[in-house]
Design a protein around this motif. Structure first.
Motif, PDB file in Angstrom:
ATOM      1  N   PRO A  39       0.791  -1.225   0.000  1.00 37.98           N
ATOM      2  CA  PRO A  39       0.000   0.000   0.000  1.00 37.98           C
ATOM      3  C   PRO A  39       0.829   1.284   0.000  1.00 37.98           C
ATOM      4  N   GLY A  40       2.097   1.201   0.344  1.00 36.28           N
ATOM      5  CA  GLY A  40       2.969   2.374   0.355  1.00 36.28           C
ATOM      6  C   GLY A  40       4.413   1.951   0.207  1.00 36.28           C
ATOM      7  N   VAL A  41       5.294   2.929  -0.051  1.00 37.60           N
ATOM      8  CA  VAL A  41       6.712   2.624  -0.264  1.00 37.60           C
ATOM      9  C   VAL A  41       7.323   1.943   0.957  1.00 37.60           C
ATOM     10  N   PHE A  42       6.950   2.378   2.132  1.00 35.52           N
ATOM     11  CA  PHE A  42       7.546   1.822   3.343  1.00 35.52           C
ATOM     12  C   PHE A  42       6.626   0.840   4.061  1.00 35.52           C
ATOM     13  N   ARG A  43       5.638   0.335   3.334  1.00 38.28           N
ATOM     14  CA  ARG A  43       4.706  -0.623   3.951  1.00 38.28           C
ATOM     15  C   ARG A  43       4.432  -1.763   2.988  1.00 38.28           C
ATOM     16  N   MET A  44       4.612  -2.982   3.477  1.00 37.62           N
ATOM     17  CA  MET A  44       4.308  -4.183   2.709  1.00 37.62           C
ATOM     18  C   MET A  44       3.629  -5.156   3.648  1.00 37.62           C
ATOM     19  N   ARG A  45       2.662  -5.838   3.137  1.00 37.55           N
ATOM     20  CA  ARG A  45       1.937  -6.832   3.922  1.00 37.55           C
ATOM     21  C   ARG A  45       2.015  -8.171   3.216  1.00 37.55           C
ATOM     22  N   GLU A  46       2.442  -9.195   3.895  1.00 43.00           N
ATOM     23  CA  GLU A  46       2.476 -10.561   3.387  1.00 43.00           C
ATOM     24  C   GLU A  46       1.590 -11.405   4.292  1.00 43.00           C
ATOM     25  N   VAL A  47       0.541 -11.974   3.705  1.00 44.67           N
ATOM     26  CA  VAL A  47      -0.403 -12.774   4.486  1.00 44.67           C
ATOM     27  C   VAL A  47      -0.374 -14.204   3.965  1.00 44.67           C
ATOM     28  N   PRO A  48      -0.008 -15.160   4.815  1.00 44.97           N
ATOM     29  CA  PRO A  48      -0.031 -16.558   4.382  1.00 44.97           C
ATOM     30  C   PRO A  48      -1.459 -16.993   4.038  1.00 44.97           C
ATOM     31  N   ILE A  49      -1.632 -17.553   2.861  1.00 48.30           N
ATOM     32  CA  ILE A  49      -2.946 -18.001   2.406  1.00 48.30           C
ATOM     33  C   ILE A  49      -3.548 -18.991   3.400  1.00 48.30           C
ATOM     34  N   ALA A  50      -2.723 -19.857   3.955  1.00 46.07           N
ATOM     35  CA  ALA A  50      -3.200 -20.900   4.867  1.00 46.07           C
ATOM     36  C   ALA A  50      -3.774 -20.336   6.163  1.00 46.07           C
ATOM     37  N   LEU A  51      -3.437 -19.091   6.510  1.00 40.32           N
ATOM     38  CA  LEU A  51      -3.922 -18.503   7.759  1.00 40.32           C
ATOM     39  C   LEU A  51      -5.196 -17.681   7.590  1.00 40.32           C
ATOM     40  N   VAL A  52      -5.633 -17.453   6.352  1.00 34.54           N
ATOM     41  CA  VAL A  52      -6.853 -16.670   6.130  1.00 34.54           C
ATOM     42  C   VAL A  52      -8.047 -17.482   6.635  1.00 34.54           C
ATOM     43  N   SER A  53      -8.842 -16.855   7.518  1.00 35.94           N
ATOM     44  CA  SER A  53      -9.986 -17.552   8.100  1.00 35.94           C
ATOM     45  C   SER A  53     -11.306 -17.150   7.444  1.00 35.94           C
ATOM     46  N   ARG A  54     -11.314 -15.967   6.798  1.00 38.31           N
ATOM     47  CA  ARG A  54     -12.551 -15.482   6.185  1.00 38.31           C
ATOM     48  C   ARG A  54     -12.210 -14.464   5.119  1.00 38.31           C
ATOM     49  N   VAL A  55     -12.987 -14.464   4.003  1.00 38.39           N
ATOM     50  CA  VAL A  55     -12.858 -13.455   2.952  1.00 38.39           C
ATOM     51  C   VAL A  55     -14.210 -12.756   2.850  1.00 38.39           C
ATOM     52  N   GLU A  56     -14.168 -11.445   2.936  1.00 35.85           N
ATOM     53  CA  GLU A  56     -15.369 -10.628   2.935  1.00 35.85           C
ATOM     54  C   GLU A  56     -15.257  -9.604   1.813  1.00 35.85           C
ATOM     55  N   ALA A  57     -16.361  -9.299   1.157  1.00 39.40           N
ATOM     56  CA  ALA A  57     -16.394  -8.235   0.144  1.00 39.40           C
ATOM     57  C   ALA A  57     -17.202  -7.084   0.721  1.00 39.40           C
ATOM     58  N   GLY A  58     -16.697  -5.880   0.553  1.00 42.13           N
ATOM     59  CA  GLY A  58     -17.382  -4.690   1.038  1.00 42.13           C
ATOM     60  C   GLY A  58     -17.514  -3.676  -0.075  1.00 42.13           C
ATOM     61  N   PHE A 115     -24.731   5.425  -0.253  1.00 41.99           N
ATOM     62  CA  PHE A 115     -23.987   6.140   0.786  1.00 41.99           C
ATOM     63  C   PHE A 115     -23.730   5.327   2.052  1.00 41.99           C
ATOM     64  N   GLN A 116     -23.619   4.020   1.917  1.00 45.19           N
ATOM     65  CA  GLN A 116     -23.339   3.182   3.081  1.00 45.19           C
ATOM     66  C   GLN A 116     -22.287   2.136   2.738  1.00 45.19           C
ATOM     67  N   LEU A 117     -21.584   1.716   3.757  1.00 46.72           N
ATOM     68  CA  LEU A 117     -20.655   0.606   3.623  1.00 46.72           C
ATOM     69  C   LEU A 117     -21.447  -0.678   3.859  1.00 46.72           C
ATOM     70  N   THR A 118     -21.462  -1.555   2.874  1.00 41.01           N
ATOM     71  CA  THR A 118     -22.143  -2.840   3.022  1.00 41.01           C
ATOM     72  C   THR A 118     -21.117  -3.943   2.810  1.00 41.01           C
ATOM     73  N   SER A 119     -21.387  -5.120   3.359  1.00 42.22           N
ATOM     74  CA  SER A 119     -20.436  -6.215   3.184  1.00 42.22           C
ATOM     75  C   SER A 119     -21.149  -7.558   3.241  1.00 42.22           C
ATOM     76  N   VAL A 120     -20.472  -8.568   2.697  1.00 42.99           N
ATOM     77  CA  VAL A 120     -20.988  -9.932   2.703  1.00 42.99           C
ATOM     78  C   VAL A 120     -19.798 -10.893   2.747  1.00 42.99           C
ATOM     79  N   ASP A 121     -19.946 -11.986   3.479  1.00 47.71           N
ATOM     80  CA  ASP A 121     -18.895 -13.003   3.507  1.00 47.71           C
ATOM     81  C   ASP A 121     -18.921 -13.785   2.202  1.00 47.71           C
ATOM     82  N   LEU A 122     -17.755 -13.926   1.579  1.00 45.67           N
ATOM     83  CA  LEU A 122     -17.636 -14.714   0.351  1.00 45.67           C
ATOM     84  C   LEU A 122     -17.138 -16.122   0.639  1.00 45.67           C
ATOM     85  N   TRP A 123     -16.321 -16.252   1.679  1.00 45.86           N
ATOM     86  CA  TRP A 123     -15.728 -17.546   2.012  1.00 45.86           C
ATOM     87  C   TRP A 123     -15.377 -17.527   3.494  1.00 45.86           C
ATOM     88  N   ARG A 124     -15.582 -18.662   4.137  1.00 47.80           N
ATOM     89  CA  ARG A 124     -15.231 -18.813   5.551  1.00 47.80           C
ATOM     90  C   ARG A 124     -14.647 -20.202   5.749  1.00 47.80           C
TER      91      ARG A 124
END
Length: 135
Positions: A39-58, A115-124
């Motif tokens: 997301p930025g020059v001094f910021r990187m995020r690495e998330v192991p796929i095996a540790l993801v517990s839920r995927v949500e779309a907003g 004008f609202q934030l809505t979300s739904v779980d895609l995978w759990r």
């Protein structure tokens, strides 16, 4: 908040190059089993796929634009958030379909509410059934 040591460590040169060149981008490193976001020059995020517990779309709907996000939840850690406008977003969704069935329908799954934030779980991740001890 430690990561699973069974995951492949990504090479330092690769991580540095991505951090400096791929700002505002995301991709999946299938060999290492990681979702990578810069997301930025001094910021990187690495998330192991095996540790993801839920995927949500907003969906954030405003008067000027409509933006959909994917939220990758990892128990005990900060949620990884990717925007549909991030470079590589479509490839991330394509690469993760086998791991998280249902995420390919991210756009149509989220209801558009003005004008609202809505979300739904895609995978759990399914939790193992709890066993009761016989008395």
């Amino acid at each position: 908040m430690g990561h699973d040591d069974s995951q492949t460590k990504r090479p330092l040169f690769t991580r540095l190059r991505e951090r400096l060149v791929s700002v505002g981008a995301a991709h999946v490193d299938l060999e290492a089993g990681m979702i990578v976001a810069t997301p930025g020059v001094f910021r990187m995020r690495e998330v192991p796929i095996a540790l993801v517990s839920r995927v949500e779309a907003g969906n954030r709907d405003t008067s000027g634009w409509d933006n959909v996000f994917l939220f990758f939840h990892v128990d005990g850690e900060e949620t990884l958030v990717l925007s549909e406008h991030d470079k590589g977003f479509a490839e991330v969704v394509n690469d993760l379909q086998a791991n998280f069935p249902g995420i390919e329908g991210w756009e149509s799954a989220v209801p558009s509410v003005k004008f609202q934030l809505t979300s739904v779980d895609l995978w759990r991740r399914e939790q193992p059934a709890e066993q009761t001890d016989p008395v």
